[in-house]
Design a protein around this motif. Sequence first.
Motif, mmCIF file in Angstrom:
data_model
loop_
_atom_site.group_PDB
_atom_site.id
_atom_site.type_symbol
_atom_site.label_atom_id
_atom_site.label_comp_id
_atom_site.label_asym_id
_atom_site.label_seq_id
_atom_site.Cartn_x
_atom_site.Cartn_y
_atom_site.Cartn_z
ATOM 1 N N LYS A 221 5.561 27.775 -15.875
ATOM 2 C CA LYS A 221 5.018 29.061 -15.461
ATOM 3 C C LYS A 221 3.539 28.889 -15.122
ATOM 4 O O LYS A 221 2.975 27.824 -15.329
ATOM 5 C CB LYS A 221 5.182 30.091 -16.591
ATOM 6 C CG LYS A 221 6.592 30.165 -17.167
ATOM 7 C CD LYS A 221 7.551 30.863 -16.260
ATOM 8 C CE LYS A 221 7.389 32.363 -16.362
ATOM 9 N NZ LYS A 221 8.321 33.060 -15.457
ATOM 10 N N LYS A 222 2.922 29.962 -14.643
ATOM 11 C CA LYS A 222 1.487 29.886 -14.327
ATOM 12 C C LYS A 222 0.680 29.551 -15.575
ATOM 13 O O LYS A 222 0.959 30.054 -16.653
ATOM 14 C CB LYS A 222 1.011 31.239 -13.782
ATOM 15 C CG LYS A 222 1.110 31.351 -12.271
ATOM 16 C CD LYS A 222 0.135 32.410 -11.758
ATOM 17 C CE LYS A 222 -0.040 32.308 -10.259
ATOM 18 N NZ LYS A 222 1.130 32.771 -9.510
ATOM 19 N N ASN B 147 2.449 26.527 -20.310
ATOM 20 C CA ASN B 147 3.222 27.770 -20.279
ATOM 21 C C ASN B 147 4.610 27.470 -19.715
ATOM 22 O O ASN B 147 4.773 27.318 -18.511
ATOM 23 C CB ASN B 147 2.470 28.799 -19.422
ATOM 24 C CG ASN B 147 3.113 30.178 -19.522
ATOM 25 O OD1 ASN B 147 4.033 30.389 -20.308
ATOM 26 N ND2 ASN B 147 2.641 31.100 -18.711
ATOM 27 N N TYR B 148 5.586 27.320 -20.594
ATOM 28 C CA TYR B 148 6.931 26.924 -20.187
ATOM 29 C C TYR B 148 7.949 27.990 -20.592
ATOM 30 O O TYR B 148 7.800 28.631 -21.613
ATOM 31 C CB TYR B 148 7.348 25.618 -20.878
ATOM 32 C CG TYR B 148 6.362 24.496 -20.772
ATOM 33 C CD1 TYR B 148 6.231 23.755 -19.597
ATOM 34 C CD2 TYR B 148 5.553 24.147 -21.851
ATOM 35 C CE1 TYR B 148 5.329 22.711 -19.504
ATOM 36 C CE2 TYR B 148 4.650 23.102 -21.770
ATOM 37 C CZ TYR B 148 4.535 22.388 -20.599
ATOM 38 O OH TYR B 148 3.645 21.354 -20.506
#
Length: 302
Positions: free
Chosen positions: A159-160, A164-165
């Motif tokens: 993710k952004k 951040n997963y």
Amino acid sequence: METNHNNHKVLIVDGMALLFRAFYATSYTGYIRKTSAGVPTNAIYGFIQYLFDAVHTFEPTHVVCCWDLGGTTIRAELYDSYKANRKAPPEELIPQFELVKEVVAEMGILNIGLQGYEADDCIGTLATAISKEAHVYILTGDHDMLQLISERIHVVIMKKGKLNYLTYDLQMLWDEKQLQPYQIIELKSFMGDTSDNYPGVKGIGEKIALKLLLEYQSVEGVLENLDKLPKSVRTKIEANLDMLHLSRDLATIRVDLPITCGLDECIWNIRKELATKKFEELEFGGLVKLLEDKIEDPFLVI
């Protein structure tokens, strides 16, 4: 090393997804990292940071990296317009495509790609085979990969932002989308894929596609029940049957490519001296320090 497969955790890296993400994350300011000889390296530098972050987070025992090799793929042969909407990659990224593979190889990580196929197909093939003897984590930004999820295959969507997963397993996929993995393909058969540039059934978007799958599970299930559908939906499907089937083929990640990767070929074990030499050559001072710092960390260097 322990032979019990439950102790093995293989991280399969979607190389291009990481490289593109690293390029855009580091170039939006307009500044692009280059060596003193003028070779752009910003994407490679970011790629390695992302890789180290993921290894630190997921603690794999094995790592392998899959790549698109460029050139015509089976999907472009099936459908001329496949990915035809893609812009050419930024000029500063182009020299980094080959160089990143050199860096990865010097670190002691296996690179895998197959001419005519996409990295997705290599990932699908390896994940399916390796999951018979280990747990697999696919690191990517590509939601198409969700079709590969199984009891032992997890898809990690970046993710952004840093670290951040979103890690999908069967339960997470069901909770979030009420879909089984194979239905990711069925969904795209109906709604198409704008980023890959194929239309699915003209006039059917995600909302109707999800409703059809909730009711009839699959493309076959829908086609067997055409007479029960609202006339407008039925007409759209009947008018686009060929494209429905073609879209399904384009959406399907291949899992039977003639490639293999034994667990003994992809053990996570950084070749520190060679990696340091390569990092120094590319003027990656900060990463050399990172290697030094992490050398005591059992999850970064075995």
